[in-house]
Motif scaffolding. Structure first.
Motif, PDB file in Angstrom:
ATOM      1  N   ILE A  44     -39.261  55.616  48.191  1.00 48.55           N
ATOM      2  CA  ILE A  44     -39.541  55.507  46.761  1.00 48.55           C
ATOM      3  C   ILE A  44     -40.998  55.165  46.512  1.00 48.55           C
ATOM      4  O   ILE A  44     -41.597  55.624  45.542  1.00 48.55           O
ATOM      5  CB  ILE A  44     -38.609  54.459  46.119  1.00 48.55           C
ATOM      6  CG1 ILE A  44     -37.162  54.973  46.172  1.00 48.55           C
ATOM      7  CG2 ILE A  44     -39.014  54.141  44.694  1.00 48.55           C
ATOM      8  CD1 ILE A  44     -36.137  53.970  45.702  1.00 48.55           C
ATOM      9  N   GLY A  45     -41.601  54.382  47.382  1.00 47.16           N
ATOM     10  CA  GLY A  45     -43.024  54.078  47.255  1.00 47.16           C
ATOM     11  C   GLY A  45     -43.303  52.906  46.328  1.00 47.16           C
ATOM     12  O   GLY A  45     -42.399  52.163  45.925  1.00 47.16           O
TER      13      GLY A  45
ATOM     14  N   LEU B 276     -41.014  51.928  39.437  1.00 51.29           N
ATOM     15  CA  LEU B 276     -40.525  52.041  40.811  1.00 51.29           C
ATOM     16  C   LEU B 276     -40.060  50.687  41.320  1.00 51.29           C
ATOM     17  O   LEU B 276     -39.043  50.595  42.029  1.00 51.29           O
ATOM     18  CB  LEU B 276     -41.625  52.604  41.711  1.00 51.29           C
ATOM     19  CG  LEU B 276     -42.117  54.022  41.386  1.00 51.29           C
ATOM     20  CD1 LEU B 276     -43.204  54.442  42.370  1.00 51.29           C
ATOM     21  CD2 LEU B 276     -40.964  55.011  41.426  1.00 51.29           C
ATOM     22  N   SER B 277     -40.785  49.637  40.980  1.00 50.08           N
ATOM     23  CA  SER B 277     -40.365  48.288  41.383  1.00 50.08           C
ATOM     24  C   SER B 277     -39.004  47.946  40.788  1.00 50.08           C
ATOM     25  O   SER B 277     -38.144  47.369  41.456  1.00 50.08           O
ATOM     26  CB  SER B 277     -41.408  47.249  40.939  1.00 50.08           C
ATOM     27  OG  SER B 277     -42.652  47.508  41.557  1.00 50.08           O
ATOM     28  N   PHE B 278     -38.800  48.315  39.517  1.00 51.67           N
ATOM     29  CA  PHE B 278     -37.513  48.068  38.874  1.00 51.67           C
ATOM     30  C   PHE B 278     -36.391  48.792  39.612  1.00 51.67           C
ATOM     31  O   PHE B 278     -35.321  48.215  39.881  1.00 51.67           O
ATOM     32  CB  PHE B 278     -37.562  48.528  37.418  1.00 51.67           C
ATOM     33  CG  PHE B 278     -36.224  48.489  36.721  1.00 51.67           C
ATOM     34  CD1 PHE B 278     -35.765  47.316  36.145  1.00 51.67           C
ATOM     35  CD2 PHE B 278     -35.417  49.620  36.668  1.00 51.67           C
ATOM     36  CE1 PHE B 278     -34.528  47.270  35.521  1.00 51.67           C
ATOM     37  CE2 PHE B 278     -34.186  49.592  36.054  1.00 51.67           C
ATOM     38  CZ  PHE B 278     -33.743  48.410  35.468  1.00 51.67           C
ATOM     39  N   MET B 279     -36.609  50.054  39.953  1.00 47.57           N
ATOM     40  CA  MET B 279     -35.565  50.832  40.629  1.00 47.57           C
ATOM     41  C   MET B 279     -35.255  50.251  42.008  1.00 47.57           C
ATOM     42  O   MET B 279     -34.096  50.184  42.418  1.00 47.57           O
ATOM     43  CB  MET B 279     -35.993  52.298  40.733  1.00 47.57           C
ATOM     44  CG  MET B 279     -35.949  53.019  39.397  1.00 47.57           C
ATOM     45  SD  MET B 279     -36.121  54.816  39.550  1.00 47.57           S
ATOM     46  CE  MET B 279     -37.880  54.983  39.731  1.00 47.57           C
ATOM     47  N   LYS B 280     -36.281  49.831  42.714  1.00 49.03           N
ATOM     48  CA  LYS B 280     -36.058  49.260  44.048  1.00 49.03           C
ATOM     49  C   LYS B 280     -35.290  47.940  43.966  1.00 49.03           C
ATOM     50  O   LYS B 280     -34.411  47.658  44.794  1.00 49.03           O
ATOM     51  CB  LYS B 280     -37.399  49.083  44.770  1.00 49.03           C
ATOM     52  CG  LYS B 280     -38.031  50.412  45.179  1.00 49.03           C
ATOM     53  CD  LYS B 280     -39.484  50.286  45.537  1.00 49.03           C
ATOM     54  CE  LYS B 280     -39.692  49.671  46.885  1.00 49.03           C
ATOM     55  NZ  LYS B 280     -41.101  49.749  47.317  1.00 49.03           N
ATOM     56  N   LYS B 281     -35.608  47.111  42.962  1.00 48.86           N
ATOM     57  CA  LYS B 281     -34.855  45.864  42.779  1.00 48.86           C
ATOM     58  C   LYS B 281     -33.392  46.156  42.505  1.00 48.86           C
ATOM     59  O   LYS B 281     -32.497  45.480  43.026  1.00 48.86           O
ATOM     60  CB  LYS B 281     -35.451  45.058  41.626  1.00 48.86           C
ATOM     61  CG  LYS B 281     -36.784  44.406  41.943  1.00 48.86           C
ATOM     62  CD  LYS B 281     -37.329  43.679  40.718  1.00 48.86           C
ATOM     63  CE  LYS B 281     -38.713  43.093  41.001  1.00 48.86           C
ATOM     64  NZ  LYS B 281     -39.287  42.443  39.782  1.00 48.86           N
TER      65      LYS B 281
ATOM     66  N   MET C  83     -34.195  54.834  34.089  1.00 49.21           N
ATOM     67  CA  MET C  83     -34.541  54.309  35.413  1.00 49.21           C
ATOM     68  C   MET C  83     -33.315  53.766  36.140  1.00 49.21           C
ATOM     69  O   MET C  83     -33.224  53.859  37.363  1.00 49.21           O
ATOM     70  CB  MET C  83     -35.637  53.267  35.283  1.00 49.21           C
ATOM     71  CG  MET C  83     -37.005  53.900  35.094  1.00 49.21           C
ATOM     72  SD  MET C  83     -38.298  52.714  34.726  1.00 49.21           S
ATOM     73  CE  MET C  83     -38.077  52.491  32.976  1.00 49.21           C
ATOM     74  N   VAL C  84     -32.373  53.206  35.382  1.00 49.11           N
ATOM     75  CA  VAL C  84     -31.097  52.796  35.976  1.00 49.11           C
ATOM     76  C   VAL C  84     -30.419  54.009  36.608  1.00 49.11           C
ATOM     77  O   VAL C  84     -29.961  53.969  37.762  1.00 49.11           O
ATOM     78  CB  VAL C  84     -30.185  52.163  34.904  1.00 49.11           C
ATOM     79  CG1 VAL C  84     -28.741  52.087  35.382  1.00 49.11           C
ATOM     80  CG2 VAL C  84     -30.692  50.770  34.537  1.00 49.11           C
TER      81      VAL C  84
END
Length: 780
Positions: A220-221, A227-232, A290-291
């Protein structure tokens, strides 16, 4: 003397280097001389060799004079005669080498002269061929002449044409149009390797369910808040994804699955599309998209497929193999991906940069489309003629290639997202800690609260109201003082708030987000406003321009009759209450009843990790939009329908509808399987979606092709004085008042949506799995 020798040596090196540089090849496998002929020309090349030979000869003469002078000086200087005689041997050796090089250069010059003469001769022959190129008149390539005309006028408009060898000559146009594109026949004089049987394809790697999500987080990078939200989110749900993958693996019982190479391009996060979402992640902006993308990434990865993730146009171009230029030329090599998941922004970017390859490979694209795209808006010609054209439609894709957040219309594929599942211990804790007089308002932006003072005051009489409205320094004035505003909360803290609250209340916006499902899953009752009339693109600004009408049809599902139609129609009471907020008595009565009602946490199976994995697995295994299915019969051959094989459909035992006949003797390779098909006739005011739903079924657009036949009307005892083929998203249908029957001329317009009081439509329905509306009972 040493200085003169050094100068001579380095002069020689410079000359040789210059010669090598002039002859350096620019393409692998080409002769240096051939290339130089192209770059410099024959006369200039020979001139260079002559000048080099002359300079070497002059250098040799000067070295000879220097040697004689040295011998004379040594004879007169007796003291210096005591130096060893081999002092000048290096100079003598150097002269011998220069003489040898000069001889070699002379030989090379003769050979190059011969090569250049032959090249000139061949060049004249080739030039003659280039001058003789004519546009072929081949009925198999009817567009060739027009494309050549276009190239004459526009070949300099994009550097990609020069990249593929176009240089303005007629032959270069024809070579490009026959070998890079496919509008012209191959030129007979072009050297082409004889076709040899290709080796059988290597066995595809098999997909294996993954046991860890760490690699996905790397893919995801970084660099964006989104992107930080998706990774969390992926980290938070990791254990649930792993458990769901194990359960689905057991359900599939070792079934073989090819590993797909998948590109995920999130277009709305690219800088070129504006990326308005990332800066708003920490300011209460919408997170629904993003969810969904985070859950799509997790599901595809857990299923064992090979992924590439991009959020920049440059990365997209690199992965696709886009040639340099402005995007008018095809890709430089075959598309290396089996599937591409993107959104409308990414779809537009691919079309701009893939040239003709976009049309070739668009069947591999899956478009994540929050609100859906109905067939009437998707077909470019029809949308333009009938007034359905919008900024987001007219792509001429198969409607099922659009994948929605909720099952708005069966014409599109339902992708969905996931909500967190609770274990038994968590469910018990929630029930024990619920505060029956606590409400949380659905709305993180202050603008949503504006004008809601009236029913907030009523709610405040019975419940403590909590908000999560974003603010930086001062409390938003739109939020009343009696509301306890927590500000924007991290996801886990927001869930803890929901686990304590009794009520989650919506103010009418945002539409169809994930939060109500999360609230219901955490034991809240969701209270929302009923819209009268229902909102649609015809009467509401938010939906205007979106490629869906969401037409109201009385009691039809999926019209926007409330803030969250899915919650209203698929979940309903006691978890979901939909009331008229303009009726104070009805609103107050609903609050009193909700406070007395005990509800357990509830989450539809299709919004669990296992449900989403199951659904995406089925889509990847069975949806194939690159293999064309049979089109409707030609309108010119009316009698052909009568000559076709007998209909495989038969009346059901109660004679109310048609089913696939067990005695048909054949069953096409179709997904969903034809055994789930039922054909019903709609009422004039109902869509096919509503017609099927009223019978506990789901409309299945892939089945339209089996009932788009004249004999189907006869089997349903519908008398037709005439039968016509036309483009209309309501067909096949019958206008009973005048006994006129209509069949669909354009397969892309087969649609479960839409109605007209003039027609009764033929509707293909199917069964569905419990809790999984996207799949029939035998679809997995």
């Amino acid at each position: 003397r040493i200085f003169v020798l050094g100068i001579g040596f380095f002069t020689l090196c410079f000359l040789m280097t210059s010669l090598g540089g002039q002859f350096s090849a620019k393409r692998l496998g080409d002769s240096p001389f051939t290339i130089r002929t192209e770059v410099m020309g024959a006369l200039e090349s020979r001139g260079l060799l002559r000048r080099m030979s002359d300079m070497l000869e002059m250098l040799m003469k000067r070295m000879d004079i220097l040697a004689r002078l040295e011998n004379s000086t040594d004879f007169h200087k007796g003291d210096e005669a005591r130096f060893p005689l081999d002092r000048f041997q290096p100079a003598a050796g150097l002269m011998e080498r220069i003489q040898a090089i000069a001889q070699n250069v002379s030989d090379i010059a003769i050979k190059v002269d011969q090569i250049l003469r032959n090249s000139l001769l061949n060049g004249k022959v080739m030039e003659g061929r280039r001058d003789q190129c004519e546009v072929p008149r081949d009925p198999k390539f009817p567009d060739c002449a027009g494309k050549v005309e276009w190239m004459r006028a526009r070949w300099t408009s994009d550097p990609c044409y020069a990249f593929f060898g176009v240089d303005g000559t007629e032959c270069s146009f024809l070579i490009y149009l026959s070998e890079v594109e496919w509008f012209c026949p191959p030129l007979p004089w072009r050297n082409r390797t004889a076709a040899v049987p290709s080796p059988p394809p290597k066995p595809r790697a098999q997909a294996a369910f993954r046991r860890d999500l760490a690699r996905l987080l790397e893919l995801i990078g970084t660099g964006k808040e989104s992107l930080s939200f998706m990774k969390k989110r992926i980290r938070h749900l990791a254990h649930q994804w792993l458990r769901a993958a194990r359960r689905l693996e057991q359900k599939l019982a070792g079934r073989q699955r090819d590993q797909k190479h998948i590109l995920i391009h999130i277009g709305f996060l690219t800088e070129e599309s504006g990326d308005v979402f990332s800066p708003r992640v920490l300011k209460g902006g919408p997170l629904g998209e993003m969810v969904q993308w985070a859950d799509i990434l997790a599901a595809l990865f857990m299923l064992g497929h090979s992924l590439r993730v991009t959020v920049s146009l440059k990365e997209l171009q690199s992965h696709l193999g886009v040639p340099p230029g402005r995007g008018n030329c095809p890709l430089t090599s075959p598309l290396p991906f089996d599937l591409i998941y993107t959104d409308y922004h990414g779809l537009q970017q691919m079309k701009q940069h893939m040239g003709l390859s976009f049309k070739k490979y668009r069947c591999r694209v899956r478009v994540i489309d929050t609100f859906g795209t109905e067939p009437a808006y998707n077909h470019e010609e029809y949308a333009t003629l009938r007034g359905y054209r919008t900024n987001w439609g007219y792509w001429n894709l198969q409607p099922a290639q659009f994948m929605t957040m909720f099952p708005h219309t069966p014409d599109n594929s339902f992708m969905g997202f996931v909500s967190e599942e609770l274990n038994q211990t968590e469910r018990q804790l929630i029930k024990a800690n619920k505060v029956s007089s606590m409400a949380v308002v659905y709305g993180k932006e202050a603008s949503i609260w504006k004008g809601k003072e009236k029913f907030l005051a009523i709610l405040n009489k019975y419940m403590e109201i909590h908000g999560t409205v974003y603010y930086e320094t001062q409390r938003p004035p739109e939020v009343p003082a009696f509301v306890k505003n927590h500000g924007l909360l991290p996801q886990h803290e927001f869930q803890q708030l929901l686990r304590k609250a009794k009520l989650f209340i919506g103010f009418g916006f945002p539409y169809e987000g994930p939060a109500p499902l999360e609230a219901i899953a955490n034991g809240c009752v969701f209270l929302q406003a009923r819209f009268h009339p229902p909102h649609s693109s015809l009467n509401h600004e938010f939906f205007r321009g979106k490629p869906t009408s969401r037409e109201a049809t009385g009691t039809a599902v999926f019209q926007v009759s409330s803030q969250h139609p899915y919650a209203e129609d698929f979940i309903g009471k006691p978890h979901v209450w939909t009331v008229d907020y303009n009726n104070s008595e009805e609103f107050e009565a609903a609050i009193k009843t909700i406070m007395r009602t005990q509800v357990d946490p509830y989450l539809p199976y299709e919004y669990t990790c296992e449900g989403m994995l199951e659904r995406i697995h089925a889509y990847i295994q069975h949806q194939d939009f690159c293999t064309t299915s049979s089109a409707p019969a030609s309108p010119r051959t009316k009698s052909a329908a009568m000559q076709s094989p007998p209909s495989p459909l038969a009346l059901s035992p109660n004679s109310t509808h048609l089913v696939w006949s067990p005695s048909a003797g054949w069953a096409p390779q179709a997904w969903p399987p034809v055994g789930s098909l039922q054909v019903w006739v709609s009422e004039p005011q109902h869509t096919c979606t509503e017609t099927c739903r009223r019978r506990g079924l789901v409309c299945e657009p892939t089945f339209f092709r089996f009932l788009n036949k004249e004999e189907v009307f006869l089997q349903l005892s519908i008398a037709c004085d005439s039968t016509e083929f036309e483009m209309n998203h309501l067909y096949p249908a019958v206008a009973e008042g005048v006994r006129e029957c209509y069949l669909q001329k354009e397969p892309l317009l087969f649609s479960c949506a839409g109605y007209n009081t003039k027609y009764r439509r033929l509707c293909p329905c199917r069964d569905f799995r419990q809790g999984q509306v996207a799949l029939c009972r035998d679809c997995l």
